[in-house]
Enzyme design. Structure first.
Site, PDB file in Angstrom:
ATOM      1  N   GLU A 142       0.830  -1.210   0.000  1.00 41.19           N
ATOM      2  CA  GLU A 142       0.000   0.000   0.000  1.00 41.19           C
ATOM      3  C   GLU A 142       0.868   1.265   0.000  1.00 41.19           C
ATOM      4  OE1 GLU A 142      -2.813   1.048  -0.729  1.00 41.19           O
ATOM      5  OE2 GLU A 142      -4.149   1.352   0.972  1.00 41.19           O
ATOM      6  N   THR A 194      -3.743   8.437  -5.143  1.00 48.15           N
ATOM      7  CA  THR A 194      -3.746   8.756  -3.712  1.00 48.15           C
ATOM      8  C   THR A 194      -2.520   9.597  -3.349  1.00 48.15           C
ATOM      9  OG1 THR A 194      -4.965   6.755  -3.203  1.00 48.15           O
ATOM     10  CG2 THR A 194      -3.769   7.739  -1.388  1.00 48.15           C
TER      11      THR A 194
END
Ligand code: HSE
Length: 324
Positions: A142, A194
């Protein structure tokens, strides 16, 4: 050859009042990750979709997460032997990724690939690792995508339901109770990275704003456990992230207004966007919310996808193999 396939669900992070710490899993969409052991000391990535994601293991979130797991097994401080024994100097993994969650959608696409890969690899290794260790490996994946250390997508993706990340260092995840809730997700077909959406966030906030934020988060968690829908609705308020990020999402204010008017309890940006989510008390309301919000984007000719889903309480799960 041994092969494991898992299904890793999409997730909604932040949930308006819990930036970087609150999240939940939804039943649809999801990624399917298949892992097999190969007789070569490498991690190979094969994509079964058209998203053109990296195939180099250390550049791919699933690959990076599995590499973190291998590194742990080979590190000198890891004393637990694999059972049945396997020598990772002679074997590796092939990861096949079929993404149902579009990258850059704001519904935990990278988390699903990272969590899916470590859950499948762990299953092949006889469930060698515990939940927190799996979360650590997935977090390595991530981090590659978001350039930040946040576990608010990977935790609900692995565990299902609503989760609160009390701490990332060390990882401390709290599973939350929740009442029946239905989720509408509207995903305008644009991509927001993101990492980019994190760069624009304020690094400092006034104390008064912070007090409001933690009051809302506390109230939201309490409302979830008591099933107090009115308090839940009042708590979905954010003066820190939403005002800055909403400019990245076409017709955000109109979408939110339409969702609330159609009866949703509340909602806002899902993760770092562009998806917008709404929570509702019933499936029927969530469908109406989807219809009203879809109308806004239809009218303005913005392509989008809409999902209406229950909260997924299972998280990432192994798909039983079909008998030949
Ligand atoms: N909490 C993260 C963020 C979630 O908002 O940047 C990203 O999906």
């Amino acid at each position: 050859m041994e092969k494991i396939t898992v299904r890793a669900p999409a997730t909604v992070a932040n949930v308006v009042c819990g930036f970087d710490c609150l999240g939940f899993a939804i039943k649809e969409p999801f990624d399917e990750i298949t892992i097999s052991i190969i007789e070569e000391q490498t991690v190979k990535i094969k994509h079964l979709d058209n998203f053109n994601l990296p195939t180099e293991a250390d550049q791919n979130v699933a690959g990076k997460a599995v590499l973190a797991m291998i590194e742990k097994i080979q590190s000198s401080d890891h004393k637990k032997p694999l059972s049945p024994p396997k020598n990772l100097e002679h074997i590796g993994f092939q990861i096949e990724i079929k993404k149902g969650i579009k990258p850059g959608s704001g519904i935990g696409s990278s988390a699903a690939s990272a969590v899916g890969a470590v859950v499948a690899a762990n299953e092949l290794l006889g469930n060698h690792f515990r939940t927190n260790e799996l979360l650590e490996f997935a977090l390595a994946g991530e981090e590659l995508a978001s350039q930040g250390r946040h576990a608010d997508n990977i935790a609900p993706c692995l565990l299902g339901g609503f989760t609160l990340v009390r701490s990332v260092d060390p990882l401390d995840i709290v599973k939350l109770e929740f009442p029946p809730l239905f989720v509408t997700v509207i995903h305008p077909q644009i991509e927001i990275k993101t990492s980019e959406a994190r760069k624009i966030l304020p690094q400092q906030i006034p104390l008064k704003t912070a007090v409001k934020a933690w009051s809302n988060l506390g109230a939201f968690v309490s409302a979830l456990s008591k099933g107090d829908y009115e308090l839940l609705a009042r708590s979905m308020e954010d003066e820190i992230i939403e005002p800055v990020r909403k400019g990245l999402i076409p017709y955000f204010d109109e979408l939110k207004k339409a969702g609330l008017k159609a009866g949703a309890l509340g909602g806002g940006i899902s993760g770092s966007g562009p998806s917008v989510f709404m929570l509702s008390k019933s499936q029927e309301i969530a469908q109406n919310v989807a219809q009203e919000m879809s109308g806004i984007l239809d009218k303005n000719r913005i392509p989008f996808k809409a999902y209406v889903s229950e909260i997924d309480s299972e998280g990432t799960k192994v798909i039983p193999r079909r008998k030949a």
